[in-house]
Motif scaffolding. Structure first.
Motif, mmCIF file in Angstrom:
data_model
loop_
_atom_site.group_PDB
_atom_site.id
_atom_site.type_symbol
_atom_site.label_atom_id
_atom_site.label_comp_id
_atom_site.label_asym_id
_atom_site.label_seq_id
_atom_site.Cartn_x
_atom_site.Cartn_y
_atom_site.Cartn_z
ATOM 1 N N ARG A 412 32.706 7.435 -9.267
ATOM 2 C CA ARG A 412 33.115 8.274 -8.147
ATOM 3 C C ARG A 412 32.544 9.669 -8.347
ATOM 4 N N PRO A 428 31.637 0.684 -9.710
ATOM 5 C CA PRO A 428 32.822 0.762 -10.571
ATOM 6 C C PRO A 428 32.797 -0.345 -11.621
ATOM 7 N N ARG A 694 31.281 -5.501 -6.803
ATOM 8 C CA ARG A 694 32.340 -4.552 -6.425
ATOM 9 C C ARG A 694 31.786 -3.492 -5.495
ATOM 10 N N ASP A 695 32.623 -3.080 -4.548
ATOM 11 C CA ASP A 695 32.187 -2.061 -3.592
ATOM 12 C C ASP A 695 32.046 -0.722 -4.287
ATOM 13 N N LEU A 697 32.470 3.223 -4.692
ATOM 14 C CA LEU A 697 33.538 4.147 -4.310
ATOM 15 C C LEU A 697 32.899 5.489 -3.973
ATOM 16 N N THR A 698 33.238 6.034 -2.830
ATOM 17 C CA THR A 698 32.594 7.291 -2.457
ATOM 18 C C THR A 698 33.555 8.469 -2.471
ATOM 19 N N GLU A 699 34.850 8.153 -2.475
ATOM 20 C CA GLU A 699 35.850 9.222 -2.464
ATOM 21 C C GLU A 699 36.057 9.764 -3.877
#
Ligand code: SF4
Ligand code: SF4
Ligand code: SF4
Ligand code: SF4
Ligand code: SF4
Ligand code: FES
Lengths: 735, 157
Positions: A412, A428, A694-695, A697-699
Motif C-alpha cells: 500500500r 499484497p 490477490r487484488d 491495494l491502492t488505499e
C-alpha cells in the motif's frame, strides 16, 4: 570538506566552518545570542528578530539565525544599539501578549519569561489595549491559546519536517496571524504526537494531560525508555506527588533527539490508574479474592509442584511479555528452564522474528545509522509512521538533511514519508518474492509476475542497491519464514568492500529483541495443547486472549492452573487461579533492548503503591516456595552484571557504560557461511505457495492504524480512553 | 538588729505592691476577654474572594514554591464555564488548597509571592489541634467566606 574561515565576533577572532549559520557558530563558541524562532535542525524562519546582530559593512542589523558565516566577517553581538533593538522586539512580542504568567501553563519554563526578564523593558511602551482571544482545544490532546502565541512557527515547521503531518498552518496576516489546525473549523486532525507542544517556546500550545497539573519546579524528572514500540525512545517522566504527570523528550542526548510519538508522550499515565492490581488475588469459589503474599506464593509453589509430580515439568508452559525488562526476562527464562525444568518458555509476539536472527549476516542499523550520512534506505513492508514512529522520523530526517535515497516497497502507499521517496507498489503478500529478486537475479520474470512489478522496475530496484554505498534495509513484519532468513542474508549478498549493509527489523514491542536474546525462544504452545499435554500456564505480563483471540479463552478454561503477574485484571487474568500484582516499567530499574540491539536503561521514576513487587522478586519467591534458591542477585544493577556475563552479545555492558553512552549496542554474531542452495530452496518453496491473484491495494492505511490502537496498558490512560471513546468494556480489534 | 532589717524589707515590698494596686492591669483575661491583635499580625491564612465572591486564587503554585516549610499543597484545575458560573476569577483555579499548620512557620512569604492577592495572613492565632491530621486545613476551611474571626480577638484599629 568543511572550509574554515576567519571571523571576528565582539572583537575576538575565531575560525568557523564556512556556510554555517552565524547563530549556531556563536552558540558553539559560547556566545549567547537570544533567539526564539531558531530551532536546531529546522529550516530558519527569521520571524522573531530577537537574534539581531551588527555585521560590519551592512547597513541594517541582521538576523544571526539566517546569516551564513563568511570569511572576514566582523560581528558585534552586544552594543547599546543591539540592546535597544532587543528591547524593542520584546516589547513588540508582548504587544498583544497577556501578562498573566501565573495563569499560564508555561510559567516557570517559558522562554518569553526569560527573554523579558533578561532583555526586555521593565514597563511596556505600547499604550494600545491588547487584543483578547480565547483559548480553545485543537484536539483531545492539544490546546491552543492564540493570545500567547509569539508566531515563531516552530510548531508548523516541526509538524512539516519532523512528523510529516503538515497539520498546522497560519491564518491571517501581521498582528492578526493565528496558528490553526488542518480541519475546517481550525482544529486538528493529526497523529497527536505533541511535538509541536514540546517545541513551543511559550504557553500557546499546551498538552491536555499536563495543563495546570504542576509547575516545573515541583516535578521530578527521570530519564527512562519508552514502553511502547521497539524503536526505544528516551523520555523524561515527570512525577509530581507520586503520579506521572507528563512525558517529554527535551533533551538532545537520546537516540530520538527531541522526538516522541503519541504513545510515548501521552501513553504513560496507566501507571497512575486506580484499576491497577494492588494486592495478590486468589480464586476462591470462582471469584478472585484478595490474599496475602505468603498465601498466594504458597499456593502457586505447591500447585506447580503437584502438577510437576503428576504430569511432569513439561506440562507447565511459561510465557513472558516482550514489554518486560531484560532482567525480568532473564530471570523468567532461568525460572522456567532451571526451576520448573520445562522447554516451554516463550514470549507473546506479533511476529516470529527468529529466522532473521538465525541468518543474520549484517549488523543492525541504529537510528543514528539511518540519520547520519548519505545512504540508500530500502523499506520492505511495514508502516513506520504508525508502528515505529521514531524510524519514520529518522527516515524523514535522512532524506531532508542528507539527501538520502528512500525506496519503499509496500503493498500500500504509505502516508507521512517523504515525497522524494521512490515507491514500488507490490501485490499484497508478495514480499517474499521481492526478497527472492534481491538474492537471485535469474528469477526476475517469476518475481515480476507475483509482485506485479515489471522486470524493468525490478532491475531498477537492483540497480539502486548496486549503486548504493551505504545500504540500510528496513524489514517489516510482512516478511516471514524463509523470506526473513533471506532478509538476514542480504548482508552476505550485498555487502562489499565499498558497500556497507545494515538491517533494521521493524519489531513491535519495546523489548521484542530482548525477549529473544534472553532465551524466551521456545515454541508457543498451541491453544489445543492446553488441557491436553500442557496443564498449567505461568504468564508474566501477557494476555493471550487479547493477543491471539478467543481460541485462548477456551484453552485457558481447560488449564488446571493459571498464574499471571499483571498490572491490570486483563481478560486472561479472569481465567487465572492466582493473580500476582507486578510493578510497571516506571517503578523498577532495568534495561530494554531496542530493535537495533541497543541496550538502554529503564529507571525507577516513582514508588509503586499497594503491595506490588517487581516480577523478578515474585519469581524468586515462587522458586523458594518450591524449594529452590535461585541464583539471582538482589538488584537490577547486579542482575545486569550477571546477565552480561552469560547472554551472548551483552558482554561487559554495565550501567556506567549505558549512562555514559546513552545506548549500548550489543555485538551480534553474524553468520559467516550461508548455504545459498538450501536457503534459495526454502525461499522458492515459500514463493511458489504465494497467491498470485490477490487484488492490488491502492488505499493507504488510515491515520492512526497503529498509533490509535487500543492495548492493555494504553486503555488505562484516561486521556486516551476519552479521546478515542474507549469505554470500560474491552475490545479486541487491536490484535 | 537583724529582725529590724527584715521588717524594713517587708514593708518596702508591701509599699511597692500597694503602689501598683490602683494602677491599670495589663494581664489580659483571655479567653474571657478578647486579645488585641495588630493589623500586620501573621496568623492563620485567609483565601480571599473578589467582589462577586469568586475565589481569587488561580492555582499558580507560586506560594507553594515560596514556602520555606513546604506547607502548601495545591492541585490546580480548569473550570471553563463563564465568569458568572465558575468558581474562581479565572478559568484556572485551585481545586485543592491545603496548608499544613504542623509545618507552617508563619513567615508570610506565601502572601508576598501571590500575584493575585489571593492569600493573606489573617489575625487568627488560636492554633491548637488535638490530632496531626486536623492541622492540615483545606481550602474550605481557609476561604474568607467560611471564616469567622474569633470573638476572642480584636484588631487594633
Ligand atoms: S507564555 Fe510565558 S510569558 Fe506568556 S503568559 Fe505564559 S508564562 Fe507568561
Ligand atoms: S501533534 Fe504532531 S502531528 Fe499534530 S500538529 Fe502537532 S506536531 Fe503535527
Ligand atoms: S504556537 Fe507556539 S510554536 Fe507555534 S508559532 Fe505560536 S509560539 Fe511558536
Ligand atoms: S516511537 Fe516508539 S519508542 Fe518512540 S515514543 Fe513512540 S512508541 Fe515510544
Ligand atoms: S506563612 Fe510561610 S511557612 Fe506558612 S505557608 Fe506561608 S510561606 Fe509557608
Ligand atoms: S531567531 Fe533569528 S529571527 Fe528568530
Amino acid at each position: 570538506m568543511t572550509e574554515w574561515v576567519k571571523i571576528t565576533i565582539d572583537g575576538k577572532s575565531y575560525s568557523a566552518p564556512r556556510g554555517r549559520y552565524l547563530l549556531e557558530v556563536c552558540e558553539e563558541l559560547g556566545i549567547y545570542v537570544p533567539n526564539f524562532c531558531y530551532y536546531y535542525k529546522l529550516p530558519p524562519q527569521a520571524a522573531c528578530r530577537m537574534c539581531l546582530v551588527r555585521i560590519e559593512n551592512i547597513r541594517k542589523l541582521q538576523t544571526a539565525c539566517t546569516v551564513r558565516v563568511q570569511d572576514g566577517m566582523v560581528v558585534t553581538t552586544n552594543s547599546d544599539e543591539i540592546i535597544g533593538a532587543r528591547q524593542g522586539m520584546v516589547d513588540f512580542i508582548l504587544a498583544n501578549h497577556p501578562l498573566d504568567c501565573p495563569m499560564c501553563d508555561k510559567g516557570g519554563e517559558c522562554e518569553l519569561q526569560y527573554m523579558s526578564l533578561t532583555y526586555g523593558n521593565l514597563f511596556g511602551r505600547y499604550m494600545e489595549t491588547k487584543e483578547h482571544r480565547d483559548e480553545y482545544q485543537l484536539s483531545p490532546f492539544i490546546w491552543l491559546d492564540p493570545q500567547r502565541c509569539i508566531l515563531c512557527y516552530r510548531c508548523i515547521r516541526v509538524c512539516d519536517e519532523w512528523v510529516g503531518d503538515h497539520a498546522l498552518g497560519v491564518l491571517g496576516r501581521g498582528a492578526h496571524s493565528e496558528i490553526i489546525g488542518n480541519k475546517r473549523d481550525g482544529t486538528l486532525e493529526c497523529e497527536n504526537c505533541g511535538n509541536c507542544v514540546e517545541v513551543c517556546p511559550v504557553g500557546a500550545l499546551t498538552s491536555a494531560n499536563f495543563r495546570f497539573r504542576a509547575r516545573p519546579w515541583d516535578i521530578e524528572d527521570t530519564i527512562t525508555t519508552c514502553t511502547y514500540c521497539a524503536d526505544g525512545c528516551q523520555l523524561k517522566l515527570s512525577v509530581r506527588d507520586g503520579k506521572v504527570v507528563r512525558a517529554w523528550a527535551k533533551d538532545m542526548t537520546g537516540i530520538n533527539m527531541e522526538f516522541l510519538c503519541l504513545k510515548g508522550r501521552y501513553g504513560n499515565e496507566f501507571v497512575n490508574s486506580p484499576d491497577r492490581v494492588h494486592a495478590p488475588l486468589i480464586r476462591r469459589q470462582g471469584r478472585l479474592e484478595q490474599a496475602s503474599w505468603d498465601e498466594a506464593i504458597g499456593l502457586v509453589a505447591s500447585r506447580l509442584k503437584e502438577i510437576t509430580a503428576t504430569h511432569g515439568a513439561e506440562s507447565i508452559a511459561c510465557l513472558g511479555s516482550p514489554r518486560l525488562t531484560n532482567e525480568v526476562l532473564y530471570v523468567l527464562n532461568k525460572f522456567a528452564r532451571d526451576v520448573i525444568g520445562t522447554p516451554w518458555i516463550s514470549h507473546i509476539a506479533e511476529h516470529d522474528w527468529r529466522p532473521l536472527f538465525n541468518m543474520l549476516t549484517a549488523p543492525l542499523a541504529t537510528q543514528n545509522d539511518i540519520r547520519s550520512g548519505k545512504k540508500t534506505l530500502l523499506l520492505i513492508g511495514g508502516n513506520p509512521p504508525e508502528y515505529n514512529p521514531l524510524t519514520a522520523y529518522s527516515l524523514r530526517y535522512a532524506v531532508r538533511e542528507n539527501g538520502s535515497r528512500l525506496i519503499i516497497v509496500n503493498a500500500r502507499p504509505l502516508l507521512r514519508l517523504p515525497e522524494e521517496s521512490e515507491f514500488f507498489h507490490i501485490r499484497p503478500g508478495s514480499e517474499p518474492a521481492l526478497l527472492l529478486a534481491l538474492l537471485d537475479e535469474s528469477q526476475l520474470n517469476l518475481v515480476a509476475e507475483i509482485t506485479n512489478l515489471s522486470v524493468e522496475r525490478l532491475g531498477a530496484l537492483r540497480r539502486a542497491l548496486e549503486e548504493s554505498e551505504d545500504l540500510v534495509v528496513l524489514i517489516g513484519p510482512e516478511v516471514s519464514g524463509a523470506a526473513l532468513e533471506a532478509a538476514g542474508a542480504l548482508g552476505a549478498r550485498w555487502a562489499t568492500e565499498r558497500r556497507r549493509v545494515r538491517l533494521l527489523p521493524l519489531m513491535r514491542f519495546n523489548n521484542s529483541l530482548g525477549a529473544l536474546d534472553m532465551g524466551l525462544t521456545g515454541d508457543l504452545p498451541a491453544p489445543e495443547d492446553i488441557g491436553a499435554h500442557i496443564k498449567a500456564l505461568y504468564l508474566v505480563g501477557v494476555d493471550p486472549i487479547r493477543t491471539y483471540g478467543d481460541r485462548w479463552r477456551e484453552a485457558l478454561a481447560r488449564a488446571e492452573f493459571v498464574v499471571v503477574h499483571e498490572l491490570f485484571t486483563t481478560e486472561t487474568a479472569e481465567y487465572a487461579h492466582v493473580v500476582l500484582p507486578a510493578m510497571s516499567f516506571a517503578e523498577i530499574d532495568g534495561t530494554f533492548t531496542n530493535n537495533a540491539g541497543q541496550v538502554q536503561r529503564v529507571r525507577r521514576a516513582l514508588e509503586s503503591g499497594g503491595e506490588r513487587r517487581p516480577d523478578w522478586v515474585i519469581l524468586r519467591l515462587v522458586a523458594k516456595g518450591m524449594g529452590v534458591e535461585m541464583d539471582v542477585r538482589g538488584s537490577a544493577m547486579a542482575m545486569l552484571k550477571d546477565l552480561a556475563e552469560r547472554v551472548p552479545g551483552y558482554e561487559g555492558i554495565t550501567y556506567e557504560q549505558i549512562d555514559a553512552e546513552g545506548a549500548v549496542q550489543t555485538h551480534r554474531a553474524l553468520v559467516k557461511e550461508v548455504s545459498w542452495n538450501d536457503l534459495l530452496d526454502r525461499l522458492n518453496a515459500q514463493v511458489a505457495a504465494l497467491d498470485r491473484n490477490r487484488d492490488m491495494l491502492t488505499e493507504p492505511p488510515a491515520l492512526g492504524t497503529g498509533l490509535f490502537e487500543r492495548g492493555t496498558l494504553i486503555e488505562h490512560v484516561p486521556l486516551m480512553a476519552q479521546a478515542f471513546g474507549w469505554d470500560g468494556s474491552r475490545s479486541r480489534d487491536d490484535r | 538588729m537583724a529582725v529590724l532589717n527584715v521588717i524594713k524589707a517587708i514593708a518596702k515590698g508591701l509599699a511597692l505592691t500597694a503602689k501598683h494596686i490602683p494602677q491599670n492591669r495589663i494581664t489580659i483575661q483571655y479567653p474571657d476577654e478578647p486579645v488585641l491583635i495588630e493589623r500586620r499580625f501573621r496568623g492563620l491564612h485567609i483565601l480571599n474572594l473578589d467582589e462577586n465572591g469568586k475565589e481569587k486564587c488561580v492555582g499558580c503554585y507560586l506560594c507553594a514554591i515560596a514556602c520555606p516549610a513546604d506547607a502548601i499543597y495545591i492541585e490546580a484545575a480548569e473550570d471553563p464555564r463563564p465568569y458568572e458560573e465558575r468558581i474562581g476569577v479565572d478559568r484556572r483555579y485551585a481545586k485543592v488548597y491545603n496548608i499544613d499548620y504542623g509545618k507552617c512557620i508563619f513567615c508570610g512569604y506565601c502572601e508576598e509571592a501571590c500575584p493575585e492577592d489571593a492569600i493573606t495572613m489573617g489575625p487568627d492565632f488560636e492554633l491548637a489541634w488535638e490530632r496531626r491530621e486536623d492541622m492540615i486545613l483545606t481550602k474550605d476551611q481557609l476561604l474568607a467566606s467560611n471564616r469567622k474571626i474569633s470573638p476572642r480577638l480584636k484588631l487594633i484599629p
